[in-house]
Each structure stands twice: as C-alpha cells, then as structure tokens.
Design an enzyme around this catalytic site. Structure first.
Site, short mmCIF file in Angstrom:
data_model
loop_
_atom_site.label_atom_id
_atom_site.label_comp_id
_atom_site.label_asym_id
_atom_site.label_seq_id
_atom_site.Cartn_x
_atom_site.Cartn_y
_atom_site.Cartn_z
N ASP A 229 47.69 51.43 41.17
CA ASP A 229 48.84 50.86 41.85
C ASP A 229 48.70 49.78 43.03
OD1 ASP A 229 51.39 50.88 42.68
OD2 ASP A 229 51.68 52.73 42.97
N ASP B 118 53.72 46.44 39.00
CA ASP B 118 52.72 46.48 39.90
C ASP B 118 51.75 47.80 39.68
OD1 ASP B 118 54.38 48.50 40.87
OD2 ASP B 118 54.48 47.83 42.85
N GLU B 119 51.91 48.45 38.74
CA GLU B 119 51.08 49.73 38.36
C GLU B 119 50.84 49.71 36.84
OE1 GLU B 119 53.05 53.57 38.78
OE2 GLU B 119 54.98 52.24 38.98
#
Lengths: 435, 365
Positions: free
Chosen positions: A32, A126-127
């Site tokens: 993350d 974003d992860e």
C-alpha cells in the site's frame, strides 16, 4: 502472549527467520503506497514537504481524495467534504487531483511488483496483493521480499509504501495498515514498513482488533454487531455460525464467521477484468436544465468511451444514475444490440434514459444533485463483424484520431462542438478558493 | 356458399394461402382467409397487405359465394378432420365444417369480408419465366438479405437485367449474394426492382412442382402467377446500394476446397460457439484449419485435401454467414478468394460463373 506485531513492541523481524523455499505459510503480501496522491504531488512540489497537504475536489461539495500525514493529524481524512477539511485545517495546502499523473506512477510501481512475481492483483489506485509463494527461492523469504519491494519502489519512484505479510489477503491487508507511519504532533512517526503476521500469531493479532477495522464490516453491519454487544474480533469469534447466519443471512454470516478466525481463501488474481466503468459528478448547485444535463451526459459519455478504448474493451449496457436534492438516488439502464466503445452511442442511450425518467415524473422536478453515466457488460477483444459499407470503421477511425490528438495536445484539444462552451464554464477540477 | 372437397386438397390450398397471413396479432382483419367459390373453383386468399398469396383448388361447388374466416382456426380444424371429403357450408354468420360421414362438425364464426384487403392488380402483359432456374437463383441469394427491418431496402432482393441475364442481388451489408441467370428476361431494366425477400422466399416454398411462371410488374407491385397460385407483393421503393464497386477484382490468395468437407468442418466447430462466435480460418499451402471457441470449449478441424495459392492467412468469419455462402455455392468444390484478414472475401463455386458471395470478415484480436 506478547503482541509482537505492534509498532515499538516487536523486535525487528524477530519472529521470522528466513526459511527460503519452505516459507510458504505466509506468502501473501499487501502493498500500500503511503498517502499516495499527496506523496506524488510532493515529488513535484518538494517545498510542501512537512506541511499539511490535501489533494481533493473543488467547490462547495468537493471531497478530500487524500491527505498528508501532517494534515491527518488535524483529523482530516479522505472522503471528508473539502469545506470541513478547510475548517479543521485552514493552513493546509489544497491541490487539485491529477489522476493521469498518479496512474502513470502506479503503473510503474506495479511493474516493480511484477518483477517479484506475476501474481500481482491491483485492488485500487494505490494498493495491490501479491502471492510470492513461488518467488522465495529466487528472492528470499516473504519478509525479505517485502523489504526489497519497499527499497525498490523508493529507489525508483521516490515513494514510500507499507507491506503486510501474512497467510492470506485479509490478514495481509490488516498487517500493512499496522506497518504505516502515523501522524504525530510535530513530526511523522515512522511506521515499521513491513509487518509480518506468522500463522502462529494470527489469533493474537486479530482478537483485540475493533470490528470496524475488519473487511466487509460496514456501518450497518457494525450497528447490528454492537447491538449484539460485540466490539472486538474476539467477541465476534465467540458467536456461532448459526447465530450469525440468522442475523446476517448465510453468505454474510459465513463471511463474518471467517474473518473472526482470520480465514480468507480468496486467491490473488493477477488480472481481474473490470465488469463495469462509471463516472459521476456532484453538481456545485442542483441542475434542472435538461440542456445542461444532456451536455453533462455527453461529456461523461465521451470520457467513458475513451476509458473503454484505453482498456481495450466494449460495453453492452449503459447506466444512468441520478440523485435528487433530497438524496433519493436511482439508476436506469439500457442494453444495446451489440457492444460499443463509441461515445456518441453511449450518450444517445443515456440521454434516452434521462428523457424517459423525466417524462415519467408525475410532478415537476427540482433538479439533480448528482448525475453519473456508467457502462457494464464489458467484453474484451470482442470480435467485430465488419460491414461492406465500412460503417463501423469510420466511427472507429474517428475515435482513434480523436484519442491520438488528445494524448498529444491534452483532453481539451478536441471536444464535441456541443461541449466547447460547457467545458469552458465548467472549468478545471480543483479547489474552490471561495468555498 | 357451399362446397365439398378432399381434406388434403383443401389443406394444401389454405396452408399455402395462410403463409401470407400476418403473424402478429394486432391487426385482426389480416388474420383472415378469404374463401371465394365460383362454380367449382375455390380461391383462397391470405394477405398482410404487403404480401398476398392466392391458392386455387377444384372443388364440387353447390352454391357460389365468399366468406372471410379466421385463418388459424380454420386451418387447424380442416387439418385435424379425418381423412376424406369435407363439406363447408356458410350458414348465416358461421361456417359449418363437417367430414363427409358427419361425425365431426364445427361451427366457425365468420369475419366481415368487406373489411378484407383489396389485392392490387397489375395490368401489364405477363412475361413467361422458366421456374427452375429462377427459383434456384432465388434460393442462392435470399440468405444474404437482411432479416430485420432496420434498413428496409436491404430486406429486398434486387431483380435487374444485366446484359442477357437476369441479375439477383441481396445483401445485409455484411455479405452479398449475386446470381446471374442466363437467358431469363423478366421485363425489368438495368436499374431493376427491389422485391421483398420474404415474398420471394414464400414463392420458393409454396410454388409446387411447376415449369413455368408468369410475372407482371408495375412501379409498385409484382405478381407471380403459377398454375394454381398467385403471389402478389409490394415492391420496395428506394435505391439499392451500389454494390458493383464493392466486388474486388484481384485477389492474391486463392483457396480451392471440397464443399462438403468444408460444410462438415463448419458444422462441427460451431458446436462450441454461440451464434456470434466467429470461426477462425488458418490457410496454409497444404491445409486449412478451422477453429472456434468460447468459455465452454474449443474446437479445431483440419482439412488437408486443398489447393492454395497465396500467403499464409489468418481470417475469421461469422459462422452462419460463412456456412450460408458455402451452402449456396453448390459446386463440388468451392473457391475462396481473399486479400487479407480485413478485406472482403469472395466465395464461388468452382467453375460456376453465374454466382458469387461476398463476405466481410470478422475482426478478431
């Protein structure tokens, strides 16, 4: 039993001895990026480092997309209305989002992740989850891989990320949250970076956790659980499957029963084709002009069609979402004869839905607060029956030409004539200083 | 009106006429069959305005007259009667139907025959046409005509004069069937007329075993007359798409393959596909490979007994369209002419100069 995963309490990597190829029990990673949008902006504007920074929407009804850890110290969080964020932290720097820029970085970060294993499942902008069970001979144990990922992403993109290592996705995601930095009064309290939950420590890790931290526990589920007197995962683990199924239904009951025990058997799926795409806009003030609504439909349809083409897919169903000023929200959909990725066609269907809905309203309407256009029934590389008169080729050639102009000269370089004035009035997406 | 007739003769006549009766239920008057008795000649007429089919049958007439009956019910009743003679009698607002031994009796309410459509008349001199060639030609082009009404012009078959031939052309914009029939003159000019393919398809189905037919044409109507049958159809107004420049003249790749082998292979690989699943064709100098697949499974067929001049080629077609074209090519061997995976392909029967089938590929990734 020591809670050896919490920050500060756990001696560095004490629980994990690199075991090489045999280390298959905790081989799921959750990666993350830390405060991604903000960190990405800081790369371009390093002078803002250490200050509260917010990336987010403009206008009266804009929301925070991301907040720096410094801003989070003031209680800001993503999803919060921008106006509220301004009140809580007036000194924060507000930056409009630049999603093409973030997407470019994220694409490169995913390449870094794929250099360790092809089993990379991006779950948002974003992860990502990774399954490194086949990578340990080459790269070392899961924990080592986690550290190498952090080092590689930092070296290549200048960004920090946190990594959770566990035996499944549920636990890995919870672990990565424990690896994050935390906002402090004067400075950022650095996180562990990588947190590993060995199978033997899963129960102790989970039990004290508050239920709202768990996956699949939304607001209404949480209310019901609290009414049952449950607050922690340990409390939940006491409840029998039968009892949970009675309250929550079979599927959700089973899910709650599983997460209370840290059970998650979902595999890491490297590529999950999207099932739908959508966009929506919350108007600064409610819009009642049909003309303006239709222009907004055209704008969103064109943008959606472009996303479809970029993703290499076509859609069969067009969805229109409308929200009344009193928050009554509804969706209407129409299915096409064949899949399309052509903006004009999506627009035509969505406008039809709008007119159909307005025509069916018994009393006048006071405008809409929000409107969105979406597509579903996505298919990839759908075969195209070509025709002798070249109908489908001419519209495709037009789309291709428009896409290539936009990628060279920017999105505003070409637009449907009906939108020229509309786009000018609409302005760029960014913070509204008067708000 | 009163007559007696063999059940099977009557079934045949009303069965053919009722094919023109509208299938939908919203217009009641088009659901009727008109029975007209004149002496011993019974004429049965079914019509949905666009298309009218009149079948004639010899009966034993007792009292001339006419009556409009609901088509579905009347056909069902007659067909289910016991074998043998049938008596049909108009009694006030009912038609009484009995078998000759008077064991079955039906009363069928009549409809008002004044409301029935008037069948357009064409005054031009009838032109005699050899049936077998004409119908064979129709069967070869009709599959290429469009089935839905989204572009009405394309639901028709162009019937035009080309040199000393009668030219038939149909296209749904994805494929085009063209047939030149030597020595047939139907009295149409080079521009031709556009005849609804539905009417022509019915002709191929109802015309029976006859040698000659007579055609009468004016600006709006075509009449096809057989011995015991008259088919009248409205013509489609408008310009047929210009098709001649679409037909490519040079083809780098020439494949000759056994027609039946190709049809068999197509039939098998289609098993794994849906209606829209294309068939992929890989052509090499010594073999053709057909393949298809969906989530459910995959299929591959190799045909080795071929002749091929050209570059190795990957091309895909809609399975039905390809099948239709090979089906109607009708020579022992078919010729498939291609340029590349995206350009129209041309399908012919080997040695058959009067027919071609132009087929657009499916673009696959």
């Amino acid at each position: 039993m020591p809670h050896n995963w919490t920050i500060g309490e756990m001696p560095e990597d004490a629980t994990l001895k690199p075991t090489g190829a045999g280390d298959t029990q905790a081989s799921i990673l959750h990666v993350d990026l830390d405060a991604f949008f903000v960190s990405a902006e800081l790369l371009r504007r390093p002078e803002l480092a250490g200050r509260p920074v917010v990336v987010g929407g403009a206008g009266r009804r804009g929301v925070v997309a991301a907040a720096s850890y410094e801003a989070r110290y003031y209680g800001l969080s993503s999803g919060m209305p921008s106006a509220q964020a301004r009140r809580l932290c007036p000194q924060a720097e507000f930056i409009p989002g630049d999603h093409d820029y973030y997407e470019g970085i994220w694409t490169r970060v995913k390449e870094v992740l794929r250099s360790f294993t092809p089993l990379v499942e991006a779950v948002s902008a974003d992860e990502a989850f990774m399954d490194v069970s086949g990578s340990q001979l080459r790269f070392g144990c899961s924990l080592e891989i986690g550290h190498r990922i952090r080092a590689d992403v930092l070296a290549q993109e200048g960004l920090n990320c946190s990594v959770g290592v566990a035996s499944n996705k549920l636990l890995a995601k919870l672990a990565s949250r424990r690896a994050k930095p935390r906002p402090g009064a004067d400075c950022l309290i650095p996180g562990r970076g990588v947190v590993h939950i060995p199978p033997s420590g899963e129960k102790a890790f989970l039990n004290p956790m508050a239920l709202e931290e768990m996956w699949g526990v939304g607001a209404s589920t949480l209310r019901k659980l609290e009414r049952m007197g449950l607050r922690t995962v340990a409390d939940l683990a006491e409840i029998s499957l039968t009892a949970l199924a009675e309250v929550f239904g079979n599927a959700h009951g089973q899910h709650l029963h599983n997460i209370a025990r840290g059970i998650d058997e979902s595999p890491v799926v490297p590529y999950r084709p999207p099932k739908s795409m959508s966009s929506e806009v919350t108007f600064a003030t409610d819009v009642s002009s049909v003309d303006e609504l239709e222009k907004e439909i055209l704008r969103q349809s064109e943008a959606l069609a472009r996303r479809l083409r970029k993703a290499g897919c076509s859609a069969r169903t067009v969805v229109l979402k409308l929200r009344h000023p009193d928050f009554r929200t509804l969706t209407r959909s129409r299915t096409l004869k064949g899949p399309t990725r052509h903006g004009a066609l999506i627009c035509r269907e969505a406008r039809f839905l709008l007119r159909e809905y307005l025509g069916g309203l018994r009393q006048g309407f006071e405008g809409f607060r929000l409107m969105g256009v979406g597509v579903s029934g996505l298919s990839f590389n759908e075969p195209v029956q070509m025709s002798l008169d070249g109908e489908e080729l001419s519209s495709e050639a037009l789309d291709e030409a428009v896409d290539s102009i936009r990628s060279r000269f920017g999105d505003e370089a070409v637009a449907p004539a009906a939108l020229l004035e509309y786009n000018r009035q609409r302005g760029a997406w960014g913070p509204d200083a008067s708000a | 009106m009163k007559f007696r007739c063999e059940r099977d003769s009557l079934t045949n006549a009303i069965g053919r006429a009722s094919r023109a009766v509208a299938k939908s239920t919203h217009s009641l008057i088009h659901q009727g069959l008109l029975l007209q008795l004149d002496g011993d000649s019974l004429t049965v007429t079914g019509s949905d305005i666009d298309l009218t089919i009149q079948a004639r049958v010899e009966v034993t007439g007792f009292e001339s007259g006419e009556v409009l009956v609901p088509s579905r019910l009347f056909v069902d009743v007659i067909r289910h009667l016991p074998l043998g003679a049938v008596d049909v009698t108009l009694a006030e607002s009912n038609v009484v139907i009995r078998d000759a031994r008077e064991r079955s009796e039906f009363l069928v309410r009549t409809m008002n025959s004044a409301d029935f459509v008037s069948v357009p008349e064409v005054e031009t001199a009838p032109i005699s046409v050899e049936v077998s060639d004409f119908v064979a030609g129709l069967k070869r082009v009709i599959p290429a005509a469009r089935k839905d009404d989204s572009r009405p012009i394309l639901t028709g078959v162009l019937v035009a004069t080309k040199g000393s031939s009668l030219r038939l052309v149909a296209t749904d914009s994805y494929r085009l069937g063209l047939c030149d029939l030597d020595g047939i003159d139907m009295g149409v000019d080079e521009e031709g007329v556009i005849v609804p393919s539905r009417a022509l398809e019915e002709i191929t189905k109802v015309m029976g075993d006859v040698d000659k037919l007579f055609v009468k044409l004016d600006d709006n109507t075509a009449v096809f007359e057989f011995d015991d049958l008259t088919v009248t159809t409205r013509l489609i107004n408008g310009d047929f798409p210009s098709y001649e420049n679409l037909i490519p003249t040079d083809h780098p790749n020439v494949l000759i393959a056994n027609r039946v082998e190709m049809l068999d292979a197509i039939r098998r690989v289609r098993l794994v596909g849906d209606t829209e699943t294309p068939i992929r064709i890989n052509i090499q100098s010594d073999s053709v490979t057909l393949s298809s697949g969906t989530d459910r499974g995959e299929a591959k067929e190799v045909i080795e007994n071929i002749e091929y001049k050209g570059e190795e080629l990957q091309i895909a077609f809609n399975a039905s369209y390809l099948n239709d074209g090979i089906e109607v090519a009708r020579s022992d061997a078919i010729v498939l002419l291609t340029a590349d995976a995206l350009k129209p392909a041309l399908l012919k029967g080997d040695g058959d100069t009067g027919f071609l089938y132009l087929l657009m590929p499916v673009r696959v990734v």
